[in-house]
Design an enzyme around this catalytic site. Structure first.
Site, mmCIF file in Angstrom:
data_model
loop_
_atom_site.group_PDB
_atom_site.id
_atom_site.type_symbol
_atom_site.label_atom_id
_atom_site.label_comp_id
_atom_site.label_asym_id
_atom_site.label_seq_id
_atom_site.Cartn_x
_atom_site.Cartn_y
_atom_site.Cartn_z
ATOM 1 N N CYS A 34 0.805 -1.224 0.000
ATOM 2 C CA CYS A 34 0.000 0.000 0.000
ATOM 3 C C CYS A 34 0.834 1.267 0.000
ATOM 4 O O CYS A 34 0.289 2.360 -0.122
ATOM 5 C CB CYS A 34 -0.915 0.005 1.218
ATOM 6 S SG CYS A 34 0.029 0.084 2.739
ATOM 7 N N CYS A 105 -1.175 -4.741 7.282
ATOM 8 C CA CYS A 105 -0.854 -3.550 8.079
ATOM 9 C C CYS A 105 -0.176 -3.949 9.389
ATOM 10 O O CYS A 105 0.737 -3.271 9.860
ATOM 11 C CB CYS A 105 -2.104 -2.745 8.397
ATOM 12 S SG CYS A 105 -3.252 -2.600 7.021
HETATM 13 FE FE1 FES Z 1 -1.271 0.450 4.360
HETATM 14 FE FE2 FES Z 1 -2.753 -0.449 6.251
HETATM 15 S S1 FES Z 1 -3.353 -0.096 4.204
HETATM 16 S S2 FES Z 1 -0.660 -0.052 6.327
#
Ligand code: FES
Length: 207
Positions: A34, A105
């Protein structure tokens, strides 16, 4: 998305947030999944090797902030050896779970804590910089989460073979052609491995 009350509490009122002045060790890691980032700072007692203070900064999502908050709580007051045993699964359990697409995450937060500990140990001569090997590759692959079920690709037996020779990493995957996450997983594998200077080429084979 359903978050537990604990995740919400830690996200809204995170513990141990902030930059530390003169830390004994620090680490910053990013999530290839992400693009988010976490930094962990440690103060370690030289004699007892107890983590006397710990803090973090997060440029991540709610789950990331919540996991960094709880994992820093868990590590505070522990010896380095004890803190080395804290995994993303422990953090996730302590948060009463995370939605599967958010498991990565907690991997990021746990990984950053472990990197900070490792940096402390290397800087204080407690361990050598590890040699790059097949084990390193496997460790990295264990950090890659298959988003649909929130488990890592090694645990899910999605990796059939790992090879490393003359700078080339070869990975044979066990994923269906029509799997919607195939390209994401391949990108993540590359991002996890290309940070190592020993890796010159990465070949990922799918059936
Ligand atoms: Fe990136 Fe949670 S979506 S750390």
């Amino acid at each position: 998305m359903q978050y537990s009350q604990k995740v919400l509490d830690h996200f809204m009122h995170p513990h141990n947030v902030g930059k530390m002045e003169n830390p004994d060790a620090t680490a910053t890691e990013g999530s290839p999944a992400c693009g988010d980032q976490v930094t962990v700072y440690l103060k370690v007692n030289d004699e007892t090797k107890i983590i006397e203070d710990i803090s973090f900064l997060s440029y991540g999502c709610a789950s990331n902030i919540a996991t960094a908050s709880i994992i820093t709580d868990m590590a505070k007051g522990k010896t380095l050896e004890e803190a080395k045993k804290i995994t993303w699964r422990d953090a996730m359990e302590a948060l009463d779970g995370l939605p599967p697409v958010k498991v990565h995450c907690s991997v990021l937060a746990a990984d950053t804590l472990q990197s900070a500990i490792s940096n402390y140990e290397i800087a204080h001569g407690l361990k050598e910089v590890p040699n790059f090997s097949k084990e390193t590759i496997e460790q990295e692959l264990k950090k890659i989460i298959y988003p649909q079920v929130g488990e890592d690709i090694i645990a899910l037996k999605m990796v059939k073979y790992i090879g490393f020779k003359d700078g080339e990493v070869i990975i044979d995957m066990n994923m269906m052609k029509f799997d919607q996450w195939r390209d994401n997983i391949a990108d993540e594998i590359k991002e996890h491995l290309q940070k190592y200077p020993e890796v010159k080429k990465i070949t990922i084979n799918f059936p």
